[in-house]
Design a protein around this motif. Structure first.
Motif, PDB file in Angstrom:
ATOM      1  N   THR A  19       0.848  -1.181   0.000  1.00  0.00           N
ATOM      2  CA  THR A  19       0.000   0.000   0.000  1.00  0.00           C
ATOM      3  C   THR A  19       0.882   1.228   0.000  1.00  0.00           C
ATOM      4  OG1 THR A  19      -1.708  -1.161   1.239  1.00  0.00           O
ATOM      5  CG2 THR A  19      -1.819   1.247   1.210  1.00  0.00           C
ATOM      6  N   GLU A  20       0.737   2.081  -1.020  1.00  0.00           N
ATOM      7  CA  GLU A  20       1.559   3.266  -1.131  1.00  0.00           C
ATOM      8  C   GLU A  20       0.826   4.490  -0.600  1.00  0.00           C
ATOM      9  OE1 GLU A  20       4.464   2.483  -4.914  1.00  0.00           O
ATOM     10  OE2 GLU A  20       2.594   3.535  -5.245  1.00  0.00           O
ATOM     11  N   THR A  21       1.495   5.210   0.242  1.00  0.00           N
ATOM     12  CA  THR A  21       0.978   6.495   0.711  1.00  0.00           C
ATOM     13  C   THR A  21       1.836   7.584   0.104  1.00  0.00           C
ATOM     14  OG1 THR A  21       0.301   5.490   2.795  1.00  0.00           O
ATOM     15  CG2 THR A  21       0.436   7.883   2.729  1.00  0.00           C
ATOM     16  N   LYS A  22       1.283   8.313  -0.860  1.00  0.00           N
ATOM     17  CA  LYS A  22       2.071   9.293  -1.600  1.00  0.00           C
ATOM     18  C   LYS A  22       2.024  10.633  -0.891  1.00  0.00           C
ATOM     19  CE  LYS A  22       1.686   6.961  -6.033  1.00  0.00           C
ATOM     20  NZ  LYS A  22       1.486   7.091  -7.485  1.00  0.00           N
ATOM     21  N   GLU A  23       3.006  10.840  -0.027  1.00  0.00           N
ATOM     22  CA  GLU A  23       3.047  12.057   0.770  1.00  0.00           C
ATOM     23  C   GLU A  23       4.357  12.819   0.563  1.00  0.00           C
ATOM     24  OE1 GLU A  23       0.752  13.479   2.458  1.00  0.00           O
ATOM     25  OE2 GLU A  23      -0.765  11.928   2.330  1.00  0.00           O
ATOM     26  N   GLY A  24       5.094  12.485  -0.480  1.00  0.00           N
ATOM     27  CA  GLY A  24       6.374  13.138  -0.709  1.00  0.00           C
ATOM     28  C   GLY A  24       6.274  14.266  -1.721  1.00  0.00           C
ATOM     29  N   ALA A  25       7.376  14.975  -1.877  1.00  0.00           N
ATOM     30  CA  ALA A  25       7.488  16.039  -2.877  1.00  0.00           C
ATOM     31  C   ALA A  25       8.837  15.903  -3.564  1.00  0.00           C
ATOM     32  CB  ALA A  25       7.351  17.411  -2.233  1.00  0.00           C
ATOM     33  N   THR A  26       8.844  15.934  -4.889  1.00  0.00           N
ATOM     34  CA  THR A  26      10.087  15.840  -5.640  1.00  0.00           C
ATOM     35  C   THR A  26      10.150  16.971  -6.647  1.00  0.00           C
ATOM     36  OG1 THR A  26       9.044  14.329  -7.218  1.00  0.00           O
ATOM     37  CG2 THR A  26      10.283  13.333  -5.418  1.00  0.00           C
ATOM     38  N   MET A  27      11.366  17.406  -6.946  1.00  0.00           N
ATOM     39  CA  MET A  27      11.526  18.433  -7.978  1.00  0.00           C
ATOM     40  C   MET A  27      12.847  18.269  -8.691  1.00  0.00           C
ATOM     41  SD  MET A  27      12.149  21.907  -5.734  1.00  0.00           S
ATOM     42  CE  MET A  27      10.682  21.655  -4.720  1.00  0.00           C
ATOM     43  N   VAL A  28      12.800  18.490  -9.990  1.00  0.00           N
ATOM     44  CA  VAL A  28      14.005  18.522 -10.806  1.00  0.00           C
ATOM     45  C   VAL A  28      14.444  19.976 -10.913  1.00  0.00           C
ATOM     46  CG1 VAL A  28      14.992  18.095 -13.082  1.00  0.00           C
ATOM     47  CG2 VAL A  28      13.310  16.506 -12.140  1.00  0.00           C
ATOM     48  N   VAL A  29      15.638  20.273 -10.432  1.00  0.00           N
ATOM     49  CA  VAL A  29      16.176  21.633 -10.530  1.00  0.00           C
ATOM     50  C   VAL A  29      17.132  21.649 -11.727  1.00  0.00           C
ATOM     51  CG1 VAL A  29      17.354  23.514  -9.349  1.00  0.00           C
ATOM     52  CG2 VAL A  29      15.947  21.898  -8.040  1.00  0.00           C
ATOM     53  N   PHE A  30      16.630  22.104 -12.858  1.00  0.00           N
ATOM     54  CA  PHE A  30      17.379  22.132 -14.109  1.00  0.00           C
ATOM     55  C   PHE A  30      18.047  23.486 -14.330  1.00  0.00           C
ATOM     56  CE2 PHE A  30      17.541  23.156 -18.635  1.00  0.00           C
ATOM     57  CZ  PHE A  30      18.160  22.044 -19.186  1.00  0.00           C
ATOM     58  N   SER A  31      17.413  24.536 -13.832  1.00  0.00           N
ATOM     59  CA  SER A  31      17.885  25.897 -14.078  1.00  0.00           C
ATOM     60  C   SER A  31      19.016  26.293 -13.135  1.00  0.00           C
ATOM     61  CB  SER A  31      16.723  26.884 -13.918  1.00  0.00           C
ATOM     62  OG  SER A  31      17.179  28.217 -13.979  1.00  0.00           O
ATOM     63  N   GLY A  32      19.911  27.123 -13.652  1.00  0.00           N
ATOM     64  CA  GLY A  32      20.967  27.687 -12.828  1.00  0.00           C
ATOM     65  C   GLY A  32      20.745  29.160 -12.561  1.00  0.00           C
ATOM     66  N   GLY A  35       5.545  18.333   6.533  1.00  0.00           N
ATOM     67  CA  GLY A  35       5.618  16.900   6.806  1.00  0.00           C
ATOM     68  C   GLY A  35       5.933  16.034   5.604  1.00  0.00           C
ATOM     69  N   LYS A  36       6.205  16.616   4.460  1.00  0.00           N
ATOM     70  CA  LYS A  36       6.513  15.837   3.274  1.00  0.00           C
ATOM     71  C   LYS A  36       7.990  15.444   3.251  1.00  0.00           C
ATOM     72  CE  LYS A  36       3.023  17.797   0.117  1.00  0.00           C
ATOM     73  NZ  LYS A  36       2.364  16.506  -0.170  1.00  0.00           N
ATOM     74  N   GLU A  37       8.283  14.292   2.681  1.00  0.00           N
ATOM     75  CA  GLU A  37       9.663  13.911   2.400  1.00  0.00           C
ATOM     76  C   GLU A  37      10.028  14.541   1.063  1.00  0.00           C
ATOM     77  OE1 GLU A  37      11.856  12.357   4.354  1.00  0.00           O
ATOM     78  OE2 GLU A  37      10.280  12.500   5.862  1.00  0.00           O
ATOM     79  N   VAL A  38      11.053  15.358   1.041  1.00  0.00           N
ATOM     80  CA  VAL A  38      11.380  16.160  -0.132  1.00  0.00           C
ATOM     81  C   VAL A  38      12.697  15.703  -0.763  1.00  0.00           C
ATOM     82  CG1 VAL A  38      11.788  18.491  -1.012  1.00  0.00           C
ATOM     83  CG2 VAL A  38      10.176  18.131   0.880  1.00  0.00           C
ATOM     84  N   THR A  39      12.665  15.497  -2.085  1.00  0.00           N
ATOM     85  CA  THR A  39      13.859  15.177  -2.851  1.00  0.00           C
ATOM     86  C   THR A  39      14.052  16.216  -3.937  1.00  0.00           C
ATOM     87  OG1 THR A  39      13.671  12.778  -2.491  1.00  0.00           O
ATOM     88  CG2 THR A  39      14.968  13.502  -4.387  1.00  0.00           C
ATOM     89  N   MET A  40      15.249  16.801  -3.991  1.00  0.00           N
ATOM     90  CA  MET A  40      15.600  17.744  -5.049  1.00  0.00           C
ATOM     91  C   MET A  40      16.682  17.106  -5.915  1.00  0.00           C
ATOM     92  SD  MET A  40      15.789  21.267  -2.797  1.00  0.00           S
ATOM     93  CE  MET A  40      15.641  22.392  -4.201  1.00  0.00           C
ATOM     94  N   PHE A  41      16.411  17.007  -7.218  1.00  0.00           N
ATOM     95  CA  PHE A  41      17.316  16.361  -8.169  1.00  0.00           C
ATOM     96  C   PHE A  41      17.934  17.439  -9.050  1.00  0.00           C
ATOM     97  CE2 PHE A  41      18.076  13.901 -12.155  1.00  0.00           C
ATOM     98  CZ  PHE A  41      18.902  12.919 -11.634  1.00  0.00           C
ATOM     99  N   PHE A  42      19.236  17.701  -8.856  1.00  0.00           N
ATOM    100  CA  PHE A  42      19.923  18.782  -9.556  1.00  0.00           C
ATOM    101  C   PHE A  42      20.605  18.228 -10.808  1.00  0.00           C
ATOM    102  CE2 PHE A  42      19.470  20.018  -5.194  1.00  0.00           C
ATOM    103  CZ  PHE A  42      19.172  21.367  -5.254  1.00  0.00           C
ATOM    104  N   GLU A  45       7.868   8.216  -7.242  1.00  0.00           N
ATOM    105  CA  GLU A  45       6.748   7.278  -7.173  1.00  0.00           C
ATOM    106  C   GLU A  45       5.923   7.468  -5.904  1.00  0.00           C
ATOM    107  OE1 GLU A  45       5.350   4.958  -8.985  1.00  0.00           O
ATOM    108  OE2 GLU A  45       6.638   5.174 -10.735  1.00  0.00           O
ATOM    109  N   ASN A  46       6.571   7.940  -4.847  1.00  0.00           N
ATOM    110  CA  ASN A  46       5.875   8.116  -3.574  1.00  0.00           C
ATOM    111  C   ASN A  46       5.550   9.575  -3.305  1.00  0.00           C
ATOM    112  OD1 ASN A  46       5.947   5.341  -2.830  1.00  0.00           O
ATOM    113  ND2 ASN A  46       8.105   5.573  -2.325  1.00  0.00           N
ATOM    114  N   SER A  47       5.475  10.383  -4.376  1.00  0.00           N
ATOM    115  CA  SER A  47       5.206  11.806  -4.216  1.00  0.00           C
ATOM    116  C   SER A  47       3.877  12.175  -4.857  1.00  0.00           C
ATOM    117  CB  SER A  47       6.332  12.617  -4.878  1.00  0.00           C
ATOM    118  OG  SER A  47       7.574  12.325  -4.303  1.00  0.00           O
ATOM    119  N   ASN A  48       3.218  13.148  -4.239  1.00  0.00           N
ATOM    120  CA  ASN A  48       2.033  13.711  -4.855  1.00  0.00           C
ATOM    121  C   ASN A  48       2.258  15.127  -5.321  1.00  0.00           C
ATOM    122  OD1 ASN A  48       2.059  15.107  -2.447  1.00  0.00           O
ATOM    123  ND2 ASN A  48       0.244  14.121  -1.581  1.00  0.00           N
ATOM    124  N   LEU A  49       3.522  15.558  -5.288  1.00  0.00           N
ATOM    125  CA  LEU A  49       3.915  16.867  -5.811  1.00  0.00           C
ATOM    126  C   LEU A  49       5.230  16.695  -6.559  1.00  0.00           C
ATOM    127  CD1 LEU A  49       3.659  19.977  -5.983  1.00  0.00           C
ATOM    128  CD2 LEU A  49       4.930  20.098  -3.813  1.00  0.00           C
TER     129      LEU A  49
END
Length: 365
Positions: free
Chosen positions: A207-220, A239-246, A357-361
């Motif tokens: 059971t997946e609970t999608k409570e995370g936030a992810t973003m691709v930071v492409f711009s400089g 309360g979200k688990e946040v991942t930033m992908f540079f 996959e576990n993010s809703n943002l």
């Protein structure tokens, strides 16, 4: 082993365990789950400052990470708070001892490395993917594995170091087994086994609970980087688990202004000369005016008591925001690991998508 020695290597971890000393793994939980030293406690370097109460005050703390850099950062944090701590140099990637605990994606989740090595088939398909950049190795794995029968294995060799974490995320998502995942002379060697897909066993449904936030930071660009960290800090505080992908130009955002100068040549040197040296040197997307616009907006931010980008990055790190540098983009843009902030993790698109996959943002900035 001489307990008075000044430097400790990762393979001293066996002595640490055998003598019931305190061993601390400061990698991210996903890295710890993918494989760790049996008996080691796990507190991410990003969470360490807020979890010092879990560290014994009257014992020597032996620290390790994946390759040694985050371990050194953790030791500095511990020592500044009065702890007696040392770093196990070179990190888990070079560990060859007997206390390794393998990936939980194995069949029963409890195989040690010796058992896993015995499970590797001599008839496995071998794929050479050296030089192939992300997401090429993952696409190759998906192509080969889709043609295998249950129980068959493949081995792939790549030069993209981010593949180590990418493949663990991929295997966890697809339900396949990682039998081997190790660095050998600057190459990543992975052995996978095809598992049968079984989603109908009662009591074993995911059971997946999608409570995370992810973003691709492409711009400089300074203004876009500011927006990304404002959103990241806000999401983390909610309360979200946040991942930033540079990736690509976004790598300039997470450069360490105090990094030692690297000796580069040719196009690599040209790239470095043309790129901003750190977050404080970024241009703005509109009205940059040869750098004057950037200075103006930073001046206005100070007057309005808005945190500078460098301060936002520090606060995001303190909050536990996960920052991942794209290893493929690093290779293209001639950015070396030593040039980036010490708390930055490294990975590829598979690592990012595993969190997405576990993010809703999900944002692209």
């Amino acid at each position: 082993m001489n307990n008075e020695k000044k430097k400790y290597h990762m393979n001293d971890a066996d002595w640490v365990i055998e003598n019931n000393e305190f061993l601390l793994d400061v990698r991210e939980p996903v890295e710890y789950e993918a494989g760790h030293i049996k008996g080691a406690e796990n507190i991410s370097v990003n969470e360490l400052e807020n979890r010092l109460n879990e560290i014994p005050e009257n014992r020597k703390i032996y620290v390790y990470c994946q390759r040694g850099r985050r371990g050194a950062t953790a030791v500095s944090t511990l020592q500044s708070n009065g702890f007696d701590a040392v770093n196990l140099e070179e990190g888990y990637s070079v560990y060859t001892g007997q206390y390794d605990t393998a990936s939980p994606t194995a069949a029963n989740g409890h195989h040690d490395s010796a058992v896993l090595n015995r499970l590797i088939s001599d008839d496995r398909i071998k794929v050479e993917a050296s030089g192939m950049q992300c997401p090429g190795p993952l696409l190759k794995v998906n192509e080969v594995m889709s043609g295998l029968k249950t129980g068959e294995q493949m081995e792939i060799t790549v030069t993209d170091t981010g593949f180590c974490t990418d493949i663990e995320a991929w295997a966890k998502k697809t339900g396949n087994t990682v039998l081997k995942n190790e660095m050998n002379n600057d190459k990543v060697i992975v052995v996978l086994e095809k598992n049968a897909m079984n989603t109908n066993i009662e009591g074993h449904k995911m059971t997946e609970t999608k409570e995370g936030a992810t973003m691709v930071v492409f711009s400089g660009d300074l203004d876009k980087a500011l927006a990304s960290f404002i959103i990241a800090a806000g999401a983390k505080s909610m309360g979200k688990e946040v991942t930033m992908f540079f990736t690509f130009w976004g790598l300039n955002v997470i450069k360490d202004p105090n990094a030692p100068k690297r000796n580069k040549k040719g196009l690599d040197k040209a790239f470095s000369m043309m790129m901003p040296k750190s977050a404080s040197k970024l241009p703005i997307s509109k009205m940059n005016m040869f750098g004057l616009g950037s200075k103006m907006i930073q001046h206005v931010m100070r007057n309005k008591k808005v945190d500078a980008l460098t301060e936002m990055i520090e606060k995001a790190d303190a909050l536990g925001v996960k920052m991942i540098a794209c290893t493929m983009s690093m290779d293209i843009m001639a950015v070396e690991k030593e040039e980036l902030l010490p708390h930055v993790n490294f990975g590829g698109v598979g690592t990012y998508l595993g969190d997405a996959e576990n993010s809703n943002l999900n944002l692209f900035i």
